[in-house]
Design a protein around this motif. Structure first.
Motif, PDB file in Angstrom:
ATOM      1  N   PRO A 111       0.839  -1.199   0.000  1.00  0.00           N
ATOM      2  CA  PRO A 111       0.000   0.000   0.000  1.00  0.00           C
ATOM      3  C   PRO A 111       0.878   1.254   0.000  1.00  0.00           C
ATOM      4  CG  PRO A 111      -0.049  -1.033   2.156  1.00  0.00           C
ATOM      5  CD  PRO A 111       0.742  -1.936   1.243  1.00  0.00           C
ATOM      6  N   THR A 112       0.440   2.256  -0.730  1.00  0.00           N
ATOM      7  CA  THR A 112       1.214   3.501  -0.790  1.00  0.00           C
ATOM      8  C   THR A 112       0.951   4.313   0.478  1.00  0.00           C
ATOM      9  OG1 THR A 112      -0.580   4.563  -1.982  1.00  0.00           O
ATOM     10  CG2 THR A 112       1.171   3.575  -3.292  1.00  0.00           C
ATOM     11  N   ASP A 113       2.024   4.871   0.968  1.00  0.00           N
ATOM     12  CA  ASP A 113       1.938   5.680   2.189  1.00  0.00           C
ATOM     13  C   ASP A 113       1.821   7.153   1.785  1.00  0.00           C
ATOM     14  OD1 ASP A 113       2.047   6.670   4.743  1.00  0.00           O
ATOM     15  OD2 ASP A 113       4.178   6.237   5.064  1.00  0.00           O
ATOM     16  N   PRO A 114       0.674   7.783   2.018  1.00  0.00           N
ATOM     17  CA  PRO A 114       0.506   9.171   1.584  1.00  0.00           C
ATOM     18  C   PRO A 114       1.434  10.142   2.353  1.00  0.00           C
ATOM     19  CG  PRO A 114      -1.449   8.438   2.772  1.00  0.00           C
ATOM     20  CD  PRO A 114      -0.543   7.263   2.622  1.00  0.00           C
ATOM     21  N   ILE A 115       1.738   9.839   3.595  1.00  0.00           N
ATOM     22  CA  ILE A 115       2.615  10.707   4.385  1.00  0.00           C
ATOM     23  C   ILE A 115       4.024  10.669   3.825  1.00  0.00           C
ATOM     24  CG2 ILE A 115       3.550  11.137   6.698  1.00  0.00           C
ATOM     25  CD1 ILE A 115       0.694  11.412   7.148  1.00  0.00           C
ATOM     26  N   ALA A 116       4.499   9.473   3.447  1.00  0.00           N
ATOM     27  CA  ALA A 116       5.835   9.332   2.879  1.00  0.00           C
ATOM     28  C   ALA A 116       5.906  10.054   1.530  1.00  0.00           C
ATOM     29  CB  ALA A 116       6.199   7.863   2.718  1.00  0.00           C
ATOM     30  N   MET A 117       4.852   9.972   0.756  1.00  0.00           N
ATOM     31  CA  MET A 117       4.819  10.672  -0.533  1.00  0.00           C
ATOM     32  C   MET A 117       4.875  12.192  -0.302  1.00  0.00           C
ATOM     33  SD  MET A 117       2.084   8.348  -2.691  1.00  0.00           S
ATOM     34  CE  MET A 117       1.494   9.739  -3.562  1.00  0.00           C
ATOM     35  N   TRP A 118       4.140  12.667   0.672  1.00  0.00           N
ATOM     36  CA  TRP A 118       4.119  14.103   0.983  1.00  0.00           C
ATOM     37  C   TRP A 118       5.510  14.570   1.441  1.00  0.00           C
ATOM     38  CZ3 TRP A 118       1.538  18.248  -0.048  1.00  0.00           C
ATOM     39  CH2 TRP A 118       1.728  19.408   0.721  1.00  0.00           C
ATOM     40  N   ARG A 119       6.152  13.762   2.317  1.00  0.00           N
ATOM     41  CA  ARG A 119       7.496  14.088   2.786  1.00  0.00           C
ATOM     42  C   ARG A 119       8.481  14.181   1.614  1.00  0.00           C
ATOM     43  NH1 ARG A 119       8.474   9.748   6.554  1.00  0.00           N
ATOM     44  NH2 ARG A 119       6.458  10.039   7.496  1.00  0.00           N
ATOM     45  N   ASP A 120       8.405  13.243   0.679  1.00  0.00           N
ATOM     46  CA  ASP A 120       9.292  13.272  -0.489  1.00  0.00           C
ATOM     47  C   ASP A 120       9.035  14.517  -1.338  1.00  0.00           C
ATOM     48  OD1 ASP A 120      10.482  10.921   0.261  1.00  0.00           O
ATOM     49  OD2 ASP A 120       9.221   9.660  -1.043  1.00  0.00           O
ATOM     50  N   PHE A 121       7.763  14.827  -1.538  1.00  0.00           N
ATOM     51  CA  PHE A 121       7.415  16.008  -2.330  1.00  0.00           C
ATOM     52  C   PHE A 121       7.954  17.286  -1.679  1.00  0.00           C
ATOM     53  CE2 PHE A 121       4.422  19.573  -2.754  1.00  0.00           C
ATOM     54  CZ  PHE A 121       4.613  19.853  -4.088  1.00  0.00           C
ATOM     55  N   VAL A 122       7.770  17.446  -0.383  1.00  0.00           N
ATOM     56  CA  VAL A 122       8.239  18.640   0.329  1.00  0.00           C
ATOM     57  C   VAL A 122       9.762  18.699   0.298  1.00  0.00           C
ATOM     58  CG1 VAL A 122       8.381  19.722   2.607  1.00  0.00           C
ATOM     59  CG2 VAL A 122       6.199  18.867   1.775  1.00  0.00           C
ATOM     60  N   SER A 123      10.430  17.585   0.474  1.00  0.00           N
ATOM     61  CA  SER A 123      11.884  17.547   0.453  1.00  0.00           C
ATOM     62  C   SER A 123      12.425  17.964  -0.916  1.00  0.00           C
ATOM     63  CB  SER A 123      12.366  16.144   0.810  1.00  0.00           C
ATOM     64  OG  SER A 123      13.754  16.051   0.707  1.00  0.00           O
ATOM     65  N   GLN A 124      11.840  17.430  -1.996  1.00  0.00           N
ATOM     66  CA  GLN A 124      12.276  17.796  -3.338  1.00  0.00           C
ATOM     67  C   GLN A 124      11.979  19.273  -3.620  1.00  0.00           C
ATOM     68  OE1 GLN A 124      10.397  15.095  -6.056  1.00  0.00           O
ATOM     69  NE2 GLN A 124      11.558  13.314  -5.337  1.00  0.00           N
ATOM     70  N   TRP A 125      10.836  19.751  -3.181  1.00  0.00           N
ATOM     71  CA  TRP A 125      10.467  21.150  -3.383  1.00  0.00           C
ATOM     72  C   TRP A 125      11.449  22.067  -2.651  1.00  0.00           C
ATOM     73  CZ3 TRP A 125       8.405  24.912   0.036  1.00  0.00           C
ATOM     74  CH2 TRP A 125       7.936  26.062  -0.586  1.00  0.00           C
ATOM     75  N   GLU A 126      11.789  21.735  -1.396  1.00  0.00           N
ATOM     76  CA  GLU A 126      12.752  22.540  -0.630  1.00  0.00           C
ATOM     77  C   GLU A 126      14.108  22.574  -1.322  1.00  0.00           C
ATOM     78  OE1 GLU A 126      12.819  20.811   3.271  1.00  0.00           O
ATOM     79  OE2 GLU A 126      11.266  22.162   4.018  1.00  0.00           O
TER      80      GLU A 126
END
Length: 137
Positions: A6-21
């Motif tokens: 199952p995909t973890d939405p929190i982990a996806m959000w963390r990756d997105f924020v990290s790449q954006w930063e």
């Protein structure tokens, strides 16, 4: 059915924020490192200061026209009041040290405590008490 995790939405959000930063940080470093950026910031700070001075002058003229005190006027009054208060404190201290008419000056000044005692005449007094004449009376 296939075994899918199952995909973890929190982990996806963390990756997105990290790449954006990372991308924003890289873009900011590139932009701020140029001489054009520092020149633009210098001009913006100069304009901000000029605008602040213009607004201050306009407000001062408006307050003068309306017969209202400016900030500088209030500050000057405060400084003068502090100087007057200091002068009054000095005058009060001088008056407290002055003797009052008809009063002895020594009563107003503090004297050191008297700790030495005069020599006693105890040996002479005991010698008189031991004589026969002193015993009879």
């Amino acid at each position: 059915m296939a075994n899918s995790t199952p995909t973890d939405p929190i982990a996806m959000w963390r990756d997105f924020v990290s790449q954006w930063e990372k991308s924003v940080n890289q873009l900011s470093n590139q932009t701020m490192g140029t001489p054009e950026f520092s020149g633009t910031m210098n001009k913006a700070a100069g304009l901000s200061y000029a605008l602040q001075q213009t607004m201050s002058d306009m407000l001062s003229r408006y307050q003068t026209a309306a017969n209202m005190p400016t900030r500088a006027d209030i500050s000057a009054i405060g400084e003068r009041l502090l100087a007057m208060e200091a002068t009054l404190n000095r005058v009060a201290a001088i008056i407290e040290r002055m003797p009052i008419a008809g009063e002895a000056p020594s009563t107003r000044t503090a004297l050191p405590p008297r700790t030495r005692k005069p020599p006693s005449r105890a040996p002479a007094a005991s010698a008189q008490a031991s004589t026969p004449e002193a015993k009879q009376s």
